[in-house]
Design an enzyme around this catalytic site. Sequence first.
Site, short mmCIF file in Angstrom:
data_model
loop_
_atom_site.label_atom_id
_atom_site.label_comp_id
_atom_site.label_asym_id
_atom_site.label_seq_id
_atom_site.Cartn_x
_atom_site.Cartn_y
_atom_site.Cartn_z
CG LEU A 1 7.91 -46.03 -21.66
CD1 LEU A 1 7.07 -47.04 -22.38
CD2 LEU A 1 9.05 -45.42 -22.49
N PRO B 1 6.67 -45.42 -11.77
CG PRO B 1 4.98 -45.20 -10.09
CD PRO B 1 5.17 -45.67 -11.37
CB THR C 1 8.24 -33.85 -20.38
OG1 THR C 1 9.44 -34.49 -19.76
CG2 THR C 1 8.50 -32.45 -20.89
CD GLU D 1 12.69 -38.21 -25.26
OE1 GLU D 1 13.09 -38.61 -26.24
OE2 GLU D 1 12.05 -37.05 -25.07
#
Lengths: 247, 389
Positions: free
Chosen positions: B135, B138, B168, B373
């Site tokens: 998601l 930069p 991740t 998150e």
Amino acid sequence: MKILVLIGNVPDTTTKIKFNADKTAFDANGVQWIINPWDELALTRAMELKEAPGSTVETIVVANVGRAETEGTLRKALAIGADKAIRVDADPLDAAYVATQLARFAGEFDLVFAGIEASDYNGNAVGGMLAEMLGINSVSAVSGLNIEGSQVIVNREIDGGSQTLGVSLPLLAIVQKGIAKEPRIPAMRGIMMARTKPLEVLQPVDAQPLTAIRTFEMPQPKAACRKIGEDQAKELIYLLRDEAKVL
Amino acid sequence: MSNILTNQIIMNFELTEEQIMIQQAARDYAQRELIKDVIERDTKAEYPTHHIQALSSLGFMGMMVDPIYDGGGMDTVSYVLAMEELSKVDASVSVIVSVNNSLVCYGLQKYGNEEQKQKYLKPLARGEKIGAFLLSEPEAGSDATSQKTLAEDKGDYYLVNGTKNWITNAHSGSVYLLIAQTHPEKKHKGINVLIVDKDTPGISLGPHEDKMGMRSSDTHSVMFTDVKVPKANRIGEDGFGFKFAMQVLEAGRIGIASQALGLASGAMERAVAYAKERKAFGKFLFEHQAISFKLAEMAVKVENARNLCLKAAWLKDNGKPYGVASAMAKQYAADTAMEVTTEAVQIHGGYGYVKEYHVERLMREAKLTQIYEGTSEIQKIVISRDLLK
């Protein structure tokens, strides 16, 4: 081949032990219960035997003598991989009482595993008594066990060494540390399947315990430890002679 | 009206036999296995390959997935309990577990079609494949609506170009859930979510990020250059991507909240143990009120964080709205993790500042739970918006 593993329901090994007011019973309030660690290792070895290539082990049954609240412990054994559980619905009054209850069905098995002791009362007795009642072979302090045809090859720790025995079935093996490396952690699938595995509840047969608990005592708290530096030999001798008065 | 203000309380704190078994299984694995090499893996930034394999065979990689898709079939409460136990020892392992479970598997199970579930969800639930959720960009972190990665509609496939950041499992994983923009003029309603096999031509990884904490998990940027993704790999209708991302993050927050909880409770357990064995000024540390009050404050915060995590999980398990509850759990648990781990280092004094005593690592790891998150600030936006409903 059918294997029976006896499962003790014992307080978690980190439990702070307390007794009731007149010191005749263990205070089980707030205690978390686990499978007796030696029994858990026995179950692990039974699983390994069943999973070995060419294994003749068909079923592993676990059993205990205890009230409904001990079913969590049995279901954990099912989650680890036992196929069926049997609970004799009674308080485990003493070793003879427990062995008498188990003797009703333990004779149907080719190989019976008992932990060398339980981590609660350290009775060290159920396995031997049960083997006598069944009139079958038994070997104690077993730290290794393999099946070779109709023979069981058993390793025992003896003073200063080890001993290997060949024993014929049926056999009751009283196992100690070393019988399996580490207890198994139940997998998610096993935990889920434990719901659907049979847990049979039997009513106890008439039997009398042969012992009765008079009283429990806590161990004396250890006296404070004093460290003496390695270059303080004089101080040590002074303390041993004049203070502890042991010299 | 806001769920917070209506205050419908739930009051059954008793865990089931199965939930306790899962908690013990996770605790046993963490205390027996993860503890052995956690410091070394952190130092070398080494991926925990054998631990992920072991956790897969125990069923932890897809623990909430329906058994018909090879998952563990467990509830979210069990997941919170497992995440706390793993995170007490090793948050790098637990973030790999969390991304796979509560973002990738959850998203596929809830919104994927049957074909996608057969092909992708099953190996992910078995842990044979690891998933990643792409998601952040930069220039689009918290501001997830301004996606610059393009997924152009080319008839029977999408042509993807762009860069994703801070991913991740980017290297260890092989199934990507990619969020990308198809109709920029429609803004967030033009965003899609695509399942992308990592070995598709045109995908390349940036270098391994040299992180402050969670060093044993792999984090990379991922570059897409003319990557063709079949239309069949789109999840949901055209333009469903942003809603998908928000829904999945709502669930994912419970995982990270429980990770933060584990970092806090793990640090607290170590601080309590240390305070019982270490003496200063002739007394054990816990006999000094300055220390015992710190421990008491830690205990209250940990208990609150745990209750918030379990409540969010319970709401999710019972089909009730849990977005605000999971935001509260994440914000509170993450801030608690930072506070408690910092105090645990303080209680350990100089020992706390060296790796051998673990708490410095927990403190470095706690910081990330306030960021990924959904930052703590984003959680406060979610909570405050609910108050104004």
